[in-house]
Design a protein around this motif. Structure first.
Motif, PDB file in Angstrom:
ATOM      1  N   LEU A   1       0.891  -0.901  -0.154  1.00 13.79           N
ATOM      2  CA  LEU A   1      -0.046  -0.145   0.116  1.00 13.79           C
ATOM      3  C   LEU A   1       0.908   0.873   0.231  1.00 13.79           C
ATOM      4  O   LEU A   1       1.672   1.066   0.743  1.00 13.79           O
ATOM      5  CB  LEU A   1      -1.116  -0.398   1.150  1.00 13.79           C
ATOM      6  CG  LEU A   1      -2.160   0.783   1.517  1.00 13.79           C
ATOM      7  CD1 LEU A   1      -3.107   0.851  -0.189  1.00 13.79           C
ATOM      8  CD2 LEU A   1      -2.670   0.310   3.052  1.00 13.79           C
ATOM      9  N   LEU A   2       0.152   1.931  -1.326  1.00 15.07           N
ATOM     10  CA  LEU A   2       1.386   2.685  -1.293  1.00 15.07           C
ATOM     11  C   LEU A   2       0.922   4.191   0.113  1.00 15.07           C
ATOM     12  O   LEU A   2      -0.050   4.364   0.453  1.00 15.07           O
ATOM     13  CB  LEU A   2       1.043   4.011  -2.929  1.00 15.07           C
ATOM     14  CG  LEU A   2       1.979   3.438  -3.427  1.00 15.07           C
ATOM     15  CD1 LEU A   2       1.591   3.829  -5.239  1.00 15.07           C
ATOM     16  CD2 LEU A   2       3.034   2.897  -3.550  1.00 15.07           C
ATOM     17  N   ALA A   3       1.426   5.212   0.436  1.00 16.32           N
ATOM     18  CA  ALA A   3       1.671   6.384   1.455  1.00 16.32           C
ATOM     19  C   ALA A   3       2.789   7.265   1.002  1.00 16.32           C
ATOM     20  O   ALA A   3       3.610   7.055   0.498  1.00 16.32           O
ATOM     21  CB  ALA A   3       1.927   5.895   2.828  1.00 16.32           C
ATOM     22  N   SER A   4       1.805   8.164   1.444  1.00 14.62           N
ATOM     23  CA  SER A   4       2.865   9.604   1.406  1.00 14.62           C
ATOM     24  C   SER A   4       2.907  10.608   2.279  1.00 14.62           C
ATOM     25  O   SER A   4       3.914  10.743   3.417  1.00 14.62           O
ATOM     26  CB  SER A   4       2.145  10.613   0.313  1.00 14.62           C
ATOM     27  OG  SER A   4       3.054  11.794   0.040  1.00 14.62           O
ATOM     28  N   CYS A   5       1.679  11.371   3.008  1.00 18.01           N
ATOM     29  CA  CYS A   5       2.180  12.133   4.355  1.00 18.01           C
ATOM     30  C   CYS A   5       2.067  11.383   5.329  1.00 18.01           C
ATOM     31  O   CYS A   5       3.113  11.498   6.335  1.00 18.01           O
ATOM     32  CB  CYS A   5       0.978  13.133   4.419  1.00 18.01           C
ATOM     33  SG  CYS A   5      -0.740  12.301   4.615  1.00 18.01           S
ATOM     34  N   GLU A   6       1.299   9.900   5.313  1.00 24.37           N
ATOM     35  CA  GLU A   6       1.326   9.471   7.193  1.00 24.37           C
ATOM     36  C   GLU A   6       0.171  10.174   7.883  1.00 24.37           C
ATOM     37  O   GLU A   6       0.110  10.004   9.111  1.00 24.37           O
ATOM     38  CB  GLU A   6       1.992   9.053   7.073  1.00 24.37           C
ATOM     39  CG  GLU A   6       2.898   7.918   6.247  1.00 24.37           C
ATOM     40  CD  GLU A   6       4.085   6.589   6.670  1.00 24.37           C
ATOM     41  OE1 GLU A   6       4.266   6.266   7.856  1.00 24.37           O
ATOM     42  OE2 GLU A   6       4.701   6.223   5.789  1.00 24.37           O
ATOM     43  N   ASN A   7      -0.299  11.356   7.436  1.00 22.33           N
ATOM     44  CA  ASN A   7      -0.900  12.212   8.668  1.00 22.33           C
ATOM     45  C   ASN A   7      -2.489  12.008   8.391  1.00 22.33           C
ATOM     46  O   ASN A   7      -3.603  13.351   8.356  1.00 22.33           O
ATOM     47  CB  ASN A   7       0.228  13.465   8.548  1.00 22.33           C
ATOM     48  CG  ASN A   7       1.439  13.621   8.831  1.00 22.33           C
ATOM     49  OD1 ASN A   7       1.155  13.304  10.961  1.00 22.33           O
ATOM     50  ND2 ASN A   7       2.070  13.814   8.653  1.00 22.33           N
ATOM     51  N   GLY A   8      -2.921  11.938   7.193  1.00 26.90           N
ATOM     52  CA  GLY A   8      -4.095  11.445   6.537  1.00 26.90           C
ATOM     53  C   GLY A   8      -4.535  12.877   5.962  1.00 26.90           C
ATOM     54  O   GLY A   8      -5.989  13.103   6.109  1.00 26.90           O
ATOM     55  N   VAL A   9      -3.690  13.707   5.193  1.00 25.04           N
ATOM     56  CA  VAL A   9      -4.864  14.960   4.913  1.00 25.04           C
ATOM     57  C   VAL A   9      -4.119  14.618   3.243  1.00 25.04           C
ATOM     58  O   VAL A   9      -4.266  14.996   2.293  1.00 25.04           O
ATOM     59  CB  VAL A   9      -3.523  16.039   5.313  1.00 25.04           C
ATOM     60  CG1 VAL A   9      -3.905  15.851   6.250  1.00 25.04           C
ATOM     61  CG2 VAL A   9      -2.102  15.804   5.236  1.00 25.04           C
ATOM     62  N   CYS A  10      -3.179  13.589   2.732  1.00 25.46           N
ATOM     63  CA  CYS A  10      -2.959  13.822   1.025  1.00 25.46           C
ATOM     64  C   CYS A  10      -3.775  12.069   0.452  1.00 25.46           C
ATOM     65  O   CYS A  10      -3.868  13.130  -0.768  1.00 25.46           O
ATOM     66  CB  CYS A  10      -1.711  12.929   1.330  1.00 25.46           C
ATOM     67  SG  CYS A  10      -1.270  11.704   1.294  1.00 25.46           S
ATOM     68  N   GLY A  11      -3.958  11.617   0.662  1.00 24.81           N
ATOM     69  CA  GLY A  11      -5.066  10.460   0.328  1.00 24.81           C
ATOM     70  C   GLY A  11      -4.416   9.338  -0.356  1.00 24.81           C
ATOM     71  O   GLY A  11      -5.151   8.443  -0.719  1.00 24.81           O
ATOM     72  N   THR A  12      -3.077   9.113  -0.855  1.00 24.42           N
ATOM     73  CA  THR A  12      -2.631   8.369  -0.727  1.00 24.42           C
ATOM     74  C   THR A  12      -2.788   6.737  -0.534  1.00 24.42           C
ATOM     75  O   THR A  12      -2.437   6.065  -1.399  1.00 24.42           O
ATOM     76  CB  THR A  12      -0.581   8.334  -1.071  1.00 24.42           C
ATOM     77  OG1 THR A  12      -0.477  10.183  -1.722  1.00 24.42           O
ATOM     78  CG2 THR A  12       0.176   7.486  -1.690  1.00 24.42           C
ATOM     79  N   CYS A  13      -2.770   6.964   0.689  1.00 22.46           N
ATOM     80  CA  CYS A  13      -2.909   5.429   1.328  1.00 22.46           C
ATOM     81  C   CYS A  13      -4.481   5.021   1.009  1.00 22.46           C
ATOM     82  O   CYS A  13      -4.935   4.064   1.968  1.00 22.46           O
ATOM     83  CB  CYS A  13      -2.232   5.110   2.828  1.00 22.46           C
ATOM     84  SG  CYS A  13      -2.709   6.189   4.109  1.00 22.46           S
ATOM     85  N   GLU A  14      -5.653   5.769   0.620  1.00 17.91           N
ATOM     86  CA  GLU A  14      -6.904   5.307   0.725  1.00 17.91           C
ATOM     87  C   GLU A  14      -7.343   3.808  -0.113  1.00 17.91           C
ATOM     88  O   GLU A  14      -6.675   3.618  -0.824  1.00 17.91           O
ATOM     89  CB  GLU A  14      -7.803   6.559   0.348  1.00 17.91           C
ATOM     90  CG  GLU A  14      -9.235   6.728  -0.642  1.00 17.91           C
ATOM     91  CD  GLU A  14      -9.522   7.245  -0.784  1.00 17.91           C
ATOM     92  OE1 GLU A  14     -10.587   7.416  -1.686  1.00 17.91           O
ATOM     93  OE2 GLU A  14      -9.300   8.247  -0.803  1.00 17.91           O
ATOM     94  N   CYS A  15      -7.651   3.477   0.899  1.00 13.54           N
ATOM     95  CA  CYS A  15      -8.678   2.128   0.227  1.00 13.54           C
ATOM     96  C   CYS A  15      -9.390   2.328   0.580  1.00 13.54           C
ATOM     97  O   CYS A  15     -10.815   2.578   1.291  1.00 13.54           O
ATOM     98  CB  CYS A  15      -7.575   1.186   0.555  1.00 13.54           C
ATOM     99  SG  CYS A  15      -7.651   1.152   2.513  1.00 13.54           S
ATOM    100  N   GLY A  16     -10.349   1.057   0.158  1.00 13.05           N
ATOM    101  CA  GLY A  16     -11.886   0.801  -0.575  1.00 13.05           C
ATOM    102  C   GLY A  16     -12.260  -0.932   0.813  1.00 13.05           C
ATOM    103  O   GLY A  16     -11.325  -0.922   1.367  1.00 13.05           O
ATOM    104  N   MET A  17     -13.475   0.106   1.593  1.00 12.45           N
ATOM    105  CA  MET A  17     -13.764  -0.335   3.128  1.00 12.45           C
ATOM    106  C   MET A  17     -15.123  -1.552   2.481  1.00 12.45           C
ATOM    107  O   MET A  17     -16.503  -0.686   1.840  1.00 12.45           O
ATOM    108  CB  MET A  17     -14.070   0.267   4.009  1.00 12.45           C
ATOM    109  CG  MET A  17     -14.715  -0.138   5.194  1.00 12.45           C
ATOM    110  SD  MET A  17     -14.540   0.895   6.319  1.00 12.45           S
ATOM    111  CE  MET A  17     -16.310   2.183   6.057  1.00 12.45           C
TER     112      MET A  17
END
Length: 295
Positions: free
Chosen positions: A243-259
């Motif tokens: 799973l990709l990530a960038s900010c790791e603070n919940g503001v950029c959406g890179t790690c967004e996934c389906g639930m």
């Protein structure tokens, strides 16, 4: 305020972007910061970002102000957009506070070019400290912009009154510092779902609840345990989920996934009320019991 034009060292044109887009700027020691593209999307020979030095920030803006100069090399990502203008013919209300003008200016330019109805309200402390004011005054129609300065009482505007009466089919987009974001959010609570859009530069405050362990169930049925001391993102990566990530603070959406199911505890600053029913931001959000993800 530092205005930076980014150009590719070899290629004359950069990948296209839409108003509201941002890029990740990669800094030393693995730091990554997101900056909105505030230039004209039709000018693909450069990307323009504006960096305000934050004395109480995490060090990224200070490093940029102290280190970056003409000729410097900055690794950046391709543009991404979690704050795009939605289709529609109704009037657009743009609200910006301070440095929050960066994505809003790009939107105002795009709407001007498309001859679509909009009005920009820009709130800052004073005219002298207003970021990107020359660009606003030169690029946008005078009748579409109102400037509000804390030190000029005649220009002040009550945000609640501004949003009290919604025109038919209107949408609003806003961005700015935490206090401004909270004020606009409260004032727009009566607007219909899907008509209010925002982008924030800072993570949401925690809800005060102590973290508890929970379980993630993947699409094929595999189970990943998330302890109270780790994040869903870290647990997924440790289990081999790329799973990709960038900010790791919940503001950029890179790690967004389906639930797919479960009881999430959303702690991000980007998902809409509707999206929170089926999307999850793994870097900061948690859950109770078993959370089923579309991974």
């Amino acid at each position: 305020m530092l205005i930076i034009d980014l150009k590719h060292p070899r290629k004359p044109l950069l990948p296209p972007f839409e108003a509201g887009s941002h890029v990740d700027v990669h800094l030393p020691e693995g730091k990554v910061r997101q900056y909105s593209l505030c230039g004209d999307p039709t000018e693909l020979g450069r990307y323009t970002i504006a960096v305000k030095r934050e004395s109480d920030g995490r060090g990224g803006s200070a490093w940029i102000h102290e280190t970056v100069a003409a000729g410097s090399t900055l690794p950046i990502s391709a543009p991404r957009n979690h704050f795009a203008l939605k289709p529609g013919e109704g009037p657009i209300l743009l609200l910006a506070g301070g440095i929050g003008i960066t994505p809003i200016l790009a939107m105002a330019r795009a709407l001007t070019r498309q001859a679509k109805p909009f009005h920009l309200h820009y709130f800052t402390r004073s005219r002298a400290l207003t970021p990107l004011l020359p660009a606003i005054e030169s690029d946008l129609p005078v009748g579409n912009v109102q400037l509000h300065f804390d030190d000029e009482p005649a220009t002040r505007e009550d945000i609640a009154a501004l949003l009290a009466n919604r025109l038919a089919d209107a949408q609003t987009y806003y961005c700015g510092p935490p206090g401004f974001m909270a004020a606009v959010g409260r004032a727009a609570e009566h607007w219909p779902e899907g008509t209010v859009h925002f982008e924030t530069f800072q993570p949401a405050g925690l809800d005060g609840a102590p973290p508890e362990p929970f379980i993630i169930e993947l699409r094929e049925g595999r189970v990943v345990e998330v302890s109270a001391q780790t994040t869903a993102l870290a647990a997924l990566r440790a289990a081999g989920v790329p799973l990709l990530a960038s900010c790791e603070n919940g503001v950029c959406g890179t790690c967004e996934c389906g639930m797919l199911g479960g009881q999430p505890i959303h702690r991000d600053s980007i998902l809409s009320k509707d999206a929170r029913g089926h999307r999850f931001i793994a870097c900061v959000s948690r859950a109770t019991g078993v959370l089923k993800l579309d991974l």
